[in-house]
Design a protein around this motif. Structure first.
Motif, mmCIF file in Angstrom:
data_model
loop_
_atom_site.group_PDB
_atom_site.id
_atom_site.type_symbol
_atom_site.label_atom_id
_atom_site.label_comp_id
_atom_site.label_asym_id
_atom_site.label_seq_id
_atom_site.Cartn_x
_atom_site.Cartn_y
_atom_site.Cartn_z
ATOM 1 N N UNK A 289 10.225 4.416 3.915
ATOM 2 C CA UNK A 289 10.464 5.566 2.745
ATOM 3 C C UNK A 289 10.733 4.578 1.610
ATOM 4 N N UNK A 290 9.992 5.171 0.560
ATOM 5 C CA UNK A 290 9.737 4.555 -0.712
ATOM 6 C C UNK A 290 10.958 5.405 -1.676
ATOM 7 N N UNK A 291 11.731 4.704 -2.349
ATOM 8 C CA UNK A 291 12.693 5.359 -3.292
ATOM 9 C C UNK A 291 12.090 5.092 -4.619
ATOM 10 N N UNK A 292 11.716 6.381 -5.401
ATOM 11 C CA UNK A 292 11.152 6.039 -6.701
ATOM 12 C C UNK A 292 12.123 6.973 -7.645
ATOM 13 N N UNK A 293 11.407 6.624 -8.967
ATOM 14 C CA UNK A 293 12.128 7.334 -10.208
ATOM 15 C C UNK A 293 11.337 7.361 -11.438
ATOM 16 N N UNK B 152 -6.439 8.460 -9.539
ATOM 17 C CA UNK B 152 -5.492 7.581 -9.999
ATOM 18 C C UNK B 152 -5.994 6.037 -10.057
ATOM 19 N N UNK B 153 -5.824 5.483 -10.942
ATOM 20 C CA UNK B 153 -5.844 3.930 -10.711
ATOM 21 C C UNK B 153 -4.486 3.594 -10.424
ATOM 22 N N UNK B 154 -4.277 2.743 -9.428
ATOM 23 C CA UNK B 154 -2.848 2.297 -9.161
ATOM 24 C C UNK B 154 -3.193 0.940 -8.564
ATOM 25 N N UNK B 155 -2.981 -0.262 -9.684
ATOM 26 C CA UNK B 155 -3.354 -1.381 -9.344
ATOM 27 C C UNK B 155 -2.350 -2.131 -8.298
ATOM 28 N N UNK B 156 -2.931 -3.110 -7.470
ATOM 29 C CA UNK B 156 -1.862 -3.710 -6.573
ATOM 30 C C UNK B 156 -0.704 -4.418 -7.102
ATOM 31 N N UNK B 157 0.436 -4.345 -6.732
ATOM 32 C CA UNK B 157 1.541 -5.146 -7.308
ATOM 33 C C UNK B 157 1.319 -6.684 -6.954
ATOM 34 N N UNK B 158 1.672 -7.342 -7.828
ATOM 35 C CA UNK B 158 1.843 -8.932 -7.712
ATOM 36 C C UNK B 158 2.935 -9.299 -6.902
ATOM 37 N N UNK B 159 2.754 -10.134 -5.984
ATOM 38 C CA UNK B 159 3.792 -10.639 -5.183
ATOM 39 C C UNK B 159 5.004 -11.520 -5.892
ATOM 40 N N UNK B 160 6.189 -11.294 -5.675
ATOM 41 C CA UNK B 160 7.160 -12.059 -6.292
ATOM 42 C C UNK B 160 7.246 -13.399 -5.884
ATOM 43 N N UNK C 148 0.828 -1.089 -0.215
ATOM 44 C CA UNK C 148 -0.025 0.008 0.053
ATOM 45 C C UNK C 148 0.732 1.251 -0.287
ATOM 46 N N UNK C 149 2.060 1.323 0.823
ATOM 47 C CA UNK C 149 2.915 2.414 0.799
ATOM 48 C C UNK C 149 3.487 2.593 -0.593
ATOM 49 N N UNK C 150 3.778 1.599 -1.373
ATOM 50 C CA UNK C 150 4.258 1.733 -2.732
ATOM 51 C C UNK C 150 3.281 2.415 -3.464
ATOM 52 N N UNK C 151 1.987 1.821 -3.535
ATOM 53 C CA UNK C 151 0.857 2.371 -4.264
ATOM 54 C C UNK C 151 0.933 3.700 -4.042
ATOM 55 N N UNK C 152 0.723 4.328 -2.708
ATOM 56 C CA UNK C 152 0.326 5.572 -2.307
ATOM 57 C C UNK C 152 1.437 6.576 -2.779
ATOM 58 N N UNK C 153 2.726 6.211 -2.720
ATOM 59 C CA UNK C 153 3.621 7.016 -2.959
ATOM 60 C C UNK C 153 3.697 6.989 -4.595
ATOM 61 N N UNK C 154 3.473 6.102 -5.298
ATOM 62 C CA UNK C 154 3.376 5.959 -6.793
ATOM 63 C C UNK C 154 2.218 7.015 -7.332
#
Length: 163
Positions: A80-84, A154-162, A51-57
């Protein structure tokens, strides 16, 4: 005698100054005005790493005018999410850090030529960024220092688990 009366008057004047309250931050100003009702979804108390990754994205996409999937999450370290993402002007890479505090998104630009600008954007005169999650959609509201607001869903789909 005149000197001692001047000292006494000066002491009273200085004592009257006292401490003044600091100007409220933009986040405090918005929090004082925008109280959620029972009918409005609010941010969860604690976000999972996904969820943290989705919100920051979503937040960085809204702030920088990018589609959410253009924001790459390069890692998460201590909340802390590191993004680029690809720089729109020269095709290089823009980088930022992001963290979430209750329903606030706080971010920090990285790799700027002026090191004084590499700071968390949570000071007076910085926009206040809030979010609300509703399934796959994340609504990001930016309140600018002049009180105007910008909102993006914004539509931010949940990431699939590795695997």
């Amino acid at each position: 005698m005149r000197l001692s009366s001047a000292i006494v008057i000066g002491a009273f004047a200085l004592a009257a100054c006292g401490e003044r309250e600091a100007e409220p931050t933009p986040a405090e100003k918005v929090a004082a005005v925008a109280k959620p009702s029972d009918a409005v979804q609010t941010a969860p108390e604690a976000l999972t790493a996904a969820e943290l990754r989705r919100v920051c994205r979503a937040g960085l996409a809204a702030i920088h005018g990018q589609p959410p999937m253009a924001i790459d999450v390069d890692g998460v370290d201590g909340g802390v999410v590191h993004a680029s993402w690809r720089a729109p002007v020269d095709g290089g890479r823009m980088r930022a850090d992001c963290r979430v505090e209750k329903d606030l998104i706080v971010w920090k630009p990285l790799d700027l030529p002026d090191a004084t600008l590499v700071r968390w954007m949570n000071q007076a005169d910085d926009p206040v960024i809030r979010y609300v999650m509703d399934g796959q959609a994340i609504t990001v509201t930016q309140t600018l220092p002049d009180g105007t607001t910008e909102q993006a869903e914004l539509a931010v789909p949940a990431e699939e688990e590795a695997r």
